[in-house]
Write a protein that holds these residues in place. Structure first.
Motif, PDB file in Angstrom:
ATOM      1  N   ILE A   1      36.257   7.553  32.542  1.00 10.17           N
ATOM      2  CA  ILE A   1      35.914   8.669  33.195  1.00 10.17           C
ATOM      3  C   ILE A   1      35.513   9.704  31.942  1.00 10.17           C
ATOM      4  CG2 ILE A   1      37.018  10.578  34.660  1.00 10.17           C
ATOM      5  CD1 ILE A   1      39.028   8.606  35.766  1.00 10.17           C
TER       6      ILE A   1
ATOM      7  N   ASP B   1      32.911   4.988  35.113  1.00  8.62           N
ATOM      8  CA  ASP B   1      32.846   4.934  36.461  1.00  8.62           C
ATOM      9  C   ASP B   1      32.762   6.155  37.216  1.00  8.62           C
ATOM     10  OD1 ASP B   1      33.426   2.179  36.225  1.00  8.62           O
ATOM     11  OD2 ASP B   1      35.617   2.331  36.470  1.00  8.62           O
ATOM     12  N   LEU B   2      33.076   7.285  36.564  1.00  6.45           N
ATOM     13  CA  LEU B   2      33.089   8.709  36.852  1.00  6.45           C
ATOM     14  C   LEU B   2      32.757   9.595  36.074  1.00  6.45           C
ATOM     15  CD1 LEU B   2      33.661  10.904  39.238  1.00  6.45           C
ATOM     16  CD2 LEU B   2      36.156  10.713  38.484  1.00  6.45           C
TER      17      LEU B   2
ATOM     18  N   MET C   1      31.880  13.586  35.467  1.00  6.23           N
ATOM     19  CA  MET C   1      32.072  14.814  36.180  1.00  6.23           C
ATOM     20  C   MET C   1      31.456  15.959  35.327  1.00  6.23           C
ATOM     21  SD  MET C   1      35.807  15.915  37.320  1.00  6.23           S
ATOM     22  CE  MET C   1      36.160  15.302  38.929  1.00  6.23           C
TER      23      MET C   1
ATOM     24  N   ARG D   1      22.366   8.484  33.781  1.00  6.15           N
ATOM     25  CA  ARG D   1      22.032   8.012  34.987  1.00  6.15           C
ATOM     26  C   ARG D   1      22.764   6.532  35.453  1.00  6.15           C
ATOM     27  NH1 ARG D   1      17.014   9.538  36.748  1.00  6.15           N
ATOM     28  NH2 ARG D   1      16.136  10.973  34.849  1.00  6.15           N
TER      29      ARG D   1
ATOM     30  N   SER E   1      26.024   6.080  35.380  1.00  3.87           N
ATOM     31  CA  SER E   1      27.276   6.278  35.565  1.00  3.87           C
ATOM     32  C   SER E   1      27.372   5.514  37.023  1.00  3.87           C
ATOM     33  CB  SER E   1      27.735   7.771  35.719  1.00  3.87           C
ATOM     34  OG  SER E   1      27.345   8.195  34.391  1.00  3.87           O
ATOM     35  N   LYS E   2      28.579   5.299  37.340  1.00  3.42           N
ATOM     36  CA  LYS E   2      28.906   4.554  38.923  1.00  3.42           C
ATOM     37  C   LYS E   2      28.674   5.666  39.771  1.00  3.42           C
ATOM     38  CE  LYS E   2      31.604   0.848  38.986  1.00  3.42           C
ATOM     39  NZ  LYS E   2      32.793   0.360  39.247  1.00  3.42           N
ATOM     40  N   CYS E   3      29.663   6.797  39.455  1.00  2.38           N
ATOM     41  CA  CYS E   3      29.713   7.833  40.291  1.00  2.38           C
ATOM     42  C   CYS E   3      29.781   9.108  39.693  1.00  2.38           C
ATOM     43  CB  CYS E   3      31.218   7.731  41.216  1.00  2.38           C
ATOM     44  SG  CYS E   3      31.303   9.166  42.206  1.00  2.38           S
ATOM     45  N   ILE E   4      28.571  10.236  40.100  1.00  2.00           N
ATOM     46  CA  ILE E   4      28.462  11.128  39.348  1.00  2.00           C
ATOM     47  C   ILE E   4      29.028  12.522  40.235  1.00  2.00           C
ATOM     48  CG2 ILE E   4      26.745  12.982  38.397  1.00  2.00           C
ATOM     49  CD1 ILE E   4      25.088  10.645  37.742  1.00  2.00           C
ATOM     50  N   VAL E   5      29.561  13.368  39.777  1.00  2.00           N
ATOM     51  CA  VAL E   5      30.113  14.520  40.524  1.00  2.00           C
ATOM     52  C   VAL E   5      29.604  15.739  39.832  1.00  2.00           C
ATOM     53  CG1 VAL E   5      32.312  15.894  41.132  1.00  2.00           C
ATOM     54  CG2 VAL E   5      32.222  13.546  41.289  1.00  2.00           C
TER      55      VAL E   5
ATOM     56  N   ILE F   1      21.178  14.497  41.641  1.00  2.00           N
ATOM     57  CA  ILE F   1      21.618  13.093  40.934  1.00  2.00           C
ATOM     58  C   ILE F   1      22.918  12.832  41.438  1.00  2.00           C
ATOM     59  CG2 ILE F   1      22.019  14.054  38.710  1.00  2.00           C
ATOM     60  CD1 ILE F   1      20.869  11.337  37.719  1.00  2.00           C
ATOM     61  N   ALA F   2      23.688  13.894  41.745  1.00  2.00           N
ATOM     62  CA  ALA F   2      24.860  13.816  41.985  1.00  2.00           C
ATOM     63  C   ALA F   2      25.416  12.983  43.369  1.00  2.00           C
ATOM     64  CB  ALA F   2      25.883  15.213  42.026  1.00  2.00           C
ATOM     65  N   ASP F   3      26.454  12.193  43.213  1.00  2.00           N
ATOM     66  CA  ASP F   3      26.868  11.384  44.269  1.00  2.00           C
ATOM     67  C   ASP F   3      27.736  12.410  45.236  1.00  2.00           C
ATOM     68  OD1 ASP F   3      26.145   8.420  43.681  1.00  2.00           O
ATOM     69  OD2 ASP F   3      27.081   9.099  42.041  1.00  2.00           O
TER      70      ASP F   3
ATOM     71  N   ARG G   1      18.662   6.797  42.418  1.00  2.00           N
ATOM     72  CA  ARG G   1      19.890   6.738  42.814  1.00  2.00           C
ATOM     73  C   ARG G   1      20.093   7.088  44.163  1.00  2.00           C
ATOM     74  NH1 ARG G   1      24.014   6.849  38.715  1.00  2.00           N
ATOM     75  NH2 ARG G   1      25.665   7.618  40.311  1.00  2.00           N
ATOM     76  N   PRO G   2      20.960   6.378  44.831  1.00  2.00           N
ATOM     77  CA  PRO G   2      21.087   7.018  46.391  1.00  2.00           C
ATOM     78  C   PRO G   2      21.425   8.379  46.497  1.00  2.00           C
ATOM     79  CG  PRO G   2      22.947   5.355  45.649  1.00  2.00           C
ATOM     80  CD  PRO G   2      21.770   5.639  44.641  1.00  2.00           C
TER      81      PRO G   2
ATOM     82  N   GLY H   1      23.090  11.802  47.323  1.00  2.00           N
ATOM     83  CA  GLY H   1      24.598  12.027  47.371  1.00  2.00           C
ATOM     84  C   GLY H   1      24.776  13.224  48.571  1.00  2.00           C
ATOM     85  N   ARG H   2      26.066  13.927  48.494  1.00  2.00           N
ATOM     86  CA  ARG H   2      26.181  14.885  49.542  1.00  2.00           C
ATOM     87  C   ARG H   2      27.288  15.722  48.949  1.00  2.00           C
ATOM     88  NH1 ARG H   2      30.519  11.096  51.804  1.00  2.00           N
ATOM     89  NH2 ARG H   2      32.184  12.473  52.092  1.00  2.00           N
TER      90      ARG H   2
ATOM     91  N   VAL I   1      37.024   5.607  42.216  1.00  2.00           N
ATOM     92  CA  VAL I   1      36.944   5.576  41.073  1.00  2.00           C
ATOM     93  C   VAL I   1      38.441   6.355  40.351  1.00  2.00           C
ATOM     94  CG1 VAL I   1      34.619   5.474  40.693  1.00  2.00           C
ATOM     95  CG2 VAL I   1      35.684   7.749  41.283  1.00  2.00           C
TER      96      VAL I   1
END
Ligand code: FAD
Lengths: 312, 250
Positions: free
Chosen positions: A197, A253-254, A256, A271, A273-277, A290-292, B226-227, B229-230, B248
């Motif tokens: 993270i 994985d995350l 932020m 780019r 990263s598994k999950c972008i916040v 680009i953020a999930d 990238r898919p 997001g929301r 995660v």
């Protein structure tokens, strides 16, 4: 085919990124050897000799190699090539100092930061801050490659029996450059390229003092701390925190991004990263593309709320 | 003391590049070009050394097609004294560029070569290192500070875990990071003056450098998207989706 992996280490143990280079070497096939350059680094060579898939380890010890000056170390790498067809190293500042210098001495066009191997002479790498990928074929007899670790899975475990370690003789001090000292950041948190993270702050965080807000959250999550270039330039965070085209390439994985607008040069580093916040008060900030998951609002309100929500 | 500075012409780093229809390069027609940002820092530093009196002449060089002259004019407008254009049809790969630069250095005999640490197009981060290898000189890389003291350069190099300080003998190759300085703007009078400054044109043949390719580009493609997001409503929802959807957080 014969691959030589140049090992990064601190004279005591290899850096984990060596296992990513080993994975890339495995994809190339053929015999794989490792090269350990340093001062009193026999212990490193012994650890490396247990890595799976290795045929041999070459170790070069000399006081001139103590601080990793390329002027002393690169000629040694270039001298190794002989029957070697590929010289590989995990991408990072040491690879950037050593490999191009060694490649030029061996008259080879190095291919840096590869993210894919299509054939023994054909590699994929990002260009234009990762806005395009290019597949290139090397026409040189010996290929010098640096591997972007985020694109490979590390080889884990150890072999039943260690491979042979051979001492090699080597040149000495070139006298061109002298190591004076270093200012190393004390690492209280996971290293960025290995962190699961990462909480990164941008110019929006506003001050070095405000970065403590992110530190508290990072401690709670066992996260590493990153920064945009703007935040580093403003002095909110040290240079080795920088993530992006000219900073570190990360793949947690995350990830932020807090108070970061999302310039292409920053996105270049995150780019994979598994999950972008993204947390940003500007709903139109490019980072949201680009953020999930995006949260629009003032970070000074949201970060404490996040802390509270994590307690529940 | 003479400083040689290399400046590369690249697509403006703030422009979003598009892959060309034939899939062999990115689109360069009608695209805004600029001096590679890191080269601007390198040039700025050489000009500051000249302002301080430690450097007497700043020579800018570049290798590329005829339009590269425009980038060299910009270097002259910022304050370089003269320019050398090595005319090559293709932008050379780092090893070839390094051979051209080393050949120019053998003619010009500078005591320092200032270069950008990488180019914002190919992102290789190699050319300075290769020039230093070919000349057998010391290298100071990714510098955020550099000062000249008694025939040596004291340089702060930005590395993975902090900053390393090295002392490098002259002559040497130095590569600039963005934090080294803030490049100056070329003023209009200086842009006018730059038109009359000398620009020498050379070819690879003049320099005895072989341009045969070392790297063949098979394909240039878009990175996988990238898919999308929301947005989430608040911190509580964020924690919930990170735990339950993205998995995660524990
Ligand atoms: C060649 C080159 C290489 C570069 N390499 C890198 C690199 O490696 N890494 C990198 O990061 N950059 C790099 N850059 C710089 C990059 O172009 C951007 O300038 C930089 O990333 C901007 O950083 P930032 O998003 O923190 O700042 P800004 O763009 O200023 O964005 C700050 C953001 O914070 C938000 N904000 C402000 N206050 C708050 C608040 N209270 N709450 C919530 N949000 C708030 C704002 O809405 C804004 O979106 C490079 C540039 C060049 C030219």
């Amino acid at each position: 085919m014969s691959v030589l992996i140049v090992v990064e280490h601190d004279n005591q143990a290899p850096r984990e990124n060596f296992r990513y280079a080993l994975a890339a070497a495995g994809q190339l096939g053929g015999q794989i050897e490792a090269l350990v350059i340093g001062e009193n680094c026999r212990a490193v060579a012994d650890i490396v000799s247990h890595a799976p898939g290795l045929a041999a380890v070459r170790v070069a010890e000399n006081i001139a190699y103590k601080n990793g000056l390329a002027e002393n170390c690169a000629p040694l790498i270039a001298e190794q090539v002989g029957e070697i067809t590929h010289v590989i190293m995990a991408a990072g500042s040491l690879a950037r100092m050593w490999l191009p210098r060694a490649a030029a001495l061996a008259d080879s066009q190095m291919i840096s930061e590869i993210i894919g191997i299509e054939a023994a002479d054909t590699f994929v790498r990002p260009i234009y801050a990762g806005n395009a990928f290019t597949t290139v074929q090397s026409l040189d007899a010996v290929k010098f490659l640096s591997i972007r670790t985020t694109a490979f899975e590390p080889v884990t475990g150890d072999a039943d029996t260690p491979c042979k370690v051979t001492a090699i003789t080597s040149g000495g001090d070139s006298g061109l450059t002298e190591f004076i000292g270093e200012r190393v950041s004390a690492l209280e948190r996971p290293e960025l390229t290995a962190a699961q993270i990462i909480i990164s702050g941008g110019r929006g965080v506003g001050s070095a003092d405000n970065f403590k807000l992110l530190e508290a959250l990072a401690d709670k999550l066992g996260a590493g701390i990153g920064a945009s270039r703007a935040a580093v330039d403003e002095g909110y965070a040290p240079n080795d925190f920088q993530v992006g085209q000219t900073g570190k390439i990360v793949a947690p994985d995350l990830y932020m991004a807090v108070g970061i607008s999302g310039a292409i040069q920053h996105l270049a580093g995150i780019r994979d990263s598994k999950c972008i916040v993204a947390i940003n008060k500007d709903a139109d900030a490019p980072i949201f593309e680009i953020a999930d998951y995006g949260l629009v609002g003032d970070l000074f309100e949201i970060i404490p709320q996040l802390q509270a929500a994590l307690e529940e | 003391m003479k400083a040689l500075v290399t400046v590369k012409r690249v697509i403006d780093p703030y422009v979003k590049v598009r892959v060309r229809a034939d899939g062999l390069d990115v689109e360069k027609n009608d695209v805004k070009m600029a001096m590679n940002p890191f080269c601007e820092n390198a040039l700025e530093e050489a000009l500051r050394w000249k302002d301080n009196g430690v450097v007497t002449e700043v020579v800018a060089m570049s290798a590329g097609g005829a339009d590269t002259a425009e980038t060299l004019r910009m270097a002259l407008a910022m304050g370089a004294d003269r320019a050398i254009l090595v005319n090559t049809e293709m932008l050379p790969v780092p090893l070839i560029a390094a051979k051209l630069i080393a050949a120019v250095a053998r003619r010009e005999k500078p005591e320092v070569i200032w270069m950008g640490k990488q180019a914002a197009d190919g992102d290789f981060n190699q050319t300075g290192q290769m020039v230093a290898a070919l000349l057998g000189w010391g290298q100071g890389l990714f510098l955020s500070a550099a000062t000249l003291e008694d025939g040596t350069v004291s340089a702060d190099s930005e590395v993975d875990n902090g900053i390393v300080n090295v002392r490098i003998k002259l002559p040497c190759v130095l590569t600039a990071d963005l934090r080294l300085n803030q490049p100056r703007y070329a003023t209009l009078p200086n842009i006018m003056k730059a038109r009359r400054k000398p620009m020498e044109e050379l070819t690879a043949a003049d320099l005895g450098v072989d341009l045969s390719p070392r790297l063949k580009v098979l394909r240039v493609s878009e990175p996988p998207p990238r898919p999308s997001g929301r947005k989430v409503a608040d911190a509580q929802e964020l924690v919930r989706v990170l735990r339950e959807e993205a998995k995660v957080l524990s």
